[in-house]
Design an enzyme around this catalytic site. Sequence first.
Site, short mmCIF file in Angstrom:
data_model
loop_
_atom_site.label_atom_id
_atom_site.label_comp_id
_atom_site.label_asym_id
_atom_site.label_seq_id
_atom_site.Cartn_x
_atom_site.Cartn_y
_atom_site.Cartn_z
N GLY A 126 0.84 -1.18 0.00
CA GLY A 126 0.00 0.00 0.00
C GLY A 126 0.88 1.23 0.00
O GLY A 126 2.08 1.14 0.27
N GLN A 164 3.20 9.69 1.24
CA GLN A 164 4.42 8.94 0.96
C GLN A 164 4.98 9.20 -0.44
O GLN A 164 6.03 8.64 -0.79
CB GLN A 164 4.18 7.44 1.12
CG GLN A 164 4.06 7.02 2.58
CD GLN A 164 4.00 5.51 2.66
OE1 GLN A 164 2.98 4.92 2.35
NE2 GLN A 164 5.10 4.89 3.04
N CYS A 170 7.48 -0.72 6.43
CA CYS A 170 6.91 0.47 5.80
C CYS A 170 7.93 1.00 4.81
O CYS A 170 9.14 0.99 5.09
CB CYS A 170 6.62 1.51 6.87
SG CYS A 170 6.00 3.07 6.22
N LEU A 171 7.45 1.47 3.66
CA LEU A 171 8.36 2.01 2.66
C LEU A 171 9.08 3.26 3.16
O LEU A 171 10.12 3.65 2.62
CB LEU A 171 7.59 2.35 1.37
CG LEU A 171 6.92 1.16 0.66
CD1 LEU A 171 6.08 1.65 -0.51
CD2 LEU A 171 7.95 0.14 0.21
N HIS A 178 -2.71 0.44 8.40
CA HIS A 178 -1.37 1.03 8.22
C HIS A 178 -1.45 2.26 7.32
O HIS A 178 -0.88 3.32 7.64
CB HIS A 178 -0.45 -0.04 7.61
CG HIS A 178 0.94 0.42 7.33
ND1 HIS A 178 2.04 -0.10 7.98
CD2 HIS A 178 1.43 1.34 6.46
CE1 HIS A 178 3.14 0.50 7.53
NE2 HIS A 178 2.80 1.37 6.59
N GLU A 179 -2.17 2.15 6.20
CA GLU A 179 -2.25 3.29 5.26
C GLU A 179 -3.07 4.43 5.83
O GLU A 179 -2.73 5.61 5.66
CB GLU A 179 -2.81 2.83 3.91
CG GLU A 179 -1.98 1.77 3.19
CD GLU A 179 -0.50 2.06 3.15
OE1 GLU A 179 -0.11 3.25 3.06
OE2 GLU A 179 0.30 1.11 3.23
N HIS A 231 -0.99 6.41 8.06
CA HIS A 231 -0.16 7.36 7.30
C HIS A 231 -0.92 8.66 7.03
O HIS A 231 -0.38 9.76 7.17
CB HIS A 231 0.24 6.77 5.94
CG HIS A 231 1.49 5.95 5.96
ND1 HIS A 231 2.72 6.46 6.33
CD2 HIS A 231 1.71 4.65 5.63
CE1 HIS A 231 3.64 5.50 6.23
NE2 HIS A 231 3.06 4.39 5.82
NI NI Z 1 3.92 2.59 5.40
#
Ligand code: NI
Length: 196
Positions: free
Chosen positions: A49, A54, A102-103, A143-144, A147
């Site tokens: 995601g 991000q 996480c990215l 999670h998203e 963010h």
């Molecule tokens: Ni993330």
Amino acid sequence: MAVRPIPRIGDPVLRRPTDDVTAGQFADSAFQQLVDDMIETMQDANGAGIAANQVGVSLNVCVIGVDRNARYPYKPPIPLTVLANPVIRPLDEERWLNNEGCLSVPIRGDLYRRMNIEVSAQDRHGNPFTQIYRGLSAGTVQHEVDHLGGRLIVDRMNDPTSMTTWENFQRHGLEAYLERIAPIIARTEPRTDHTE
Ligand code: NI
């Protein structure tokens, strides 16, 4: 379409709660380009995601999608879905212990997620819909949405000793994690081995 750079933890854009996508923005070609770029950036990075902040844009929209993911091979598939202005409604009080990466964060760690949620959102054209998510897929959505509210996984890690690099998670943590989540996946995946 273009892969955009992903800001990492410490970049203020990840901490600022995002602004809602307005009715007029859905028809805007810049918004549609943003969504296309988010999808391409997520797929390029093997993410499950990605949230708009991000890619550096403080807008309340995220994309999720899992299909034989190299970064998260254990994750059940999720159809590619755009969630604009998402709101999560927990369906019950059940929580389970996940381990997330996480990215935007170079470490992984343990954190609790809700098991069963209903999400109300708009698609990329502004059409409202609701969708129920359970288990790992529900974790991805939470999670998203975190963010989009300016929250990162480190905020939720209640046991700092669970934090690892990705390399050390593969070496020392993956096996126990897969054992831990097997019952979660078994409860949420369609079963083909028997009928009820
Ligand atoms: Ni993330």
